[in-house]
Design a protein around this motif. Sequence first.
Motif, PDB file in Angstrom:
ATOM      1  N   GLU A 103       1.370   3.197   7.603  1.00 12.31           N
ATOM      2  CA  GLU A 103       1.933   1.691   7.042  1.00 12.31           C
ATOM      3  C   GLU A 103       3.170   1.733   7.679  1.00 12.31           C
ATOM      4  OE1 GLU A 103      -0.448   0.191   5.961  1.00 12.31           O
ATOM      5  OE2 GLU A 103      -1.631   1.340   4.547  1.00 12.31           O
ATOM      6  N   ARG A 133       0.803  -1.078  -0.079  1.00 12.50           N
ATOM      7  CA  ARG A 133      -0.039  -0.117  -0.014  1.00 12.50           C
ATOM      8  C   ARG A 133       0.873   1.341   0.035  1.00 12.50           C
ATOM      9  NH1 ARG A 133      -3.316  -3.316   3.503  1.00 12.50           N
ATOM     10  NH2 ARG A 133      -2.181  -2.331   5.225  1.00 12.50           N
ATOM     11  N   PHE A 134       1.925   1.256   0.814  1.00 16.43           N
ATOM     12  CA  PHE A 134       2.867   2.306   0.767  1.00 16.43           C
ATOM     13  C   PHE A 134       3.415   2.516  -0.612  1.00 16.43           C
ATOM     14  CE2 PHE A 134       7.135   3.873   1.095  1.00 16.43           C
ATOM     15  CZ  PHE A 134       6.843   5.409   1.722  1.00 16.43           C
ATOM     16  N   ALA A 139       0.259   7.819   3.972  1.00 19.24           N
ATOM     17  CA  ALA A 139       0.577   6.400   4.096  1.00 19.24           C
ATOM     18  C   ALA A 139       1.832   5.729   4.856  1.00 19.24           C
ATOM     19  CB  ALA A 139       0.702   5.943   2.404  1.00 19.24           C
TER      20      ALA A 139
END
Length: 305
Positions: free
Chosen positions: A225, A30-31, A221
């Motif tokens: 994360e 996701r990052f 993010a």
Amino acid sequence: MTEDALFLAPLIGRPASKIGYFPDRRAFERFATAYRAGLAVLPRPDAIAAVSTPFGPVRAYRFGPGGTTPIVLLAGRQASTPMWASNLPSLMARHSVWSVDSVGEPGASAQYRELTDGADQATWISETLAGLGLRRAHLLGVSIGANLAVQTALHRPDRIASITLLDPANTFAPLSPKMIVVSLGSALPCMPGKLRDKLLSWISGGATVDATVPEGRLIAAGMKEYRGAQPLLPRPTEDQLRGLTVPVLAVFAGRSIVHDPAKAAASARLIPGAQVEIWPEASHAINGEFPDRIAQRVTAFLADL
């Protein structure tokens, strides 16, 4: 370069020692998606490098031609190269620019060894400059990145031609209670998105957080994360400030929530020959608010060296 090769062996899974990591593969991915989106809006780098340091490998990007004493950008907490999206066009029009992703922060670099003090921070920066083949460099940092520039000037000044500091955090004055709340909040991965946006809005002087802006999404993010383990460094003593020998330009934001800007500026003036300014209309998000003014001021500062 493939997408996987962009990231220098990120640490995934909780380590035994105090170093930064992504808790699982999904968090990293996701990052990584947000990071690549942030890079996509930057000018195309003229060079991309990976440098080995004692604390982990460092990803660096060069914008503009080489061959001169470059400006090396040091991003703030929870940030990396894409945070300079607003600054790169005006800076690279005047200078050769390198941007590095800091060890211990969410980015394309990685951390393999604990950072314990300012000398450790200065070491990875100095070793990065050496690995890039830079005999001398002008460091330009914002927030904690500015703090790192000061640490490098204190502990490893041999490659430092000058330092430019944009609202340096925890460097010349104590962190404000409001900033401590922001710092603690950014370490909570379960924090609701709306509250995280509120914290980011505080830093930006009340500006609404725009989730459509890639660099804003990237910082959010990183907060969500990545699990950082950066030490809170002690502020330089008055004797250390008086002993600094590199040229210094320090610009403080008049609307900063990080510290009392007048007290911070007064401490910065202890540095011999330092050029110290307060920009009353700026918030801690000064680099994004005044990119052209910063480039012009930095260019004038360097021209006088």
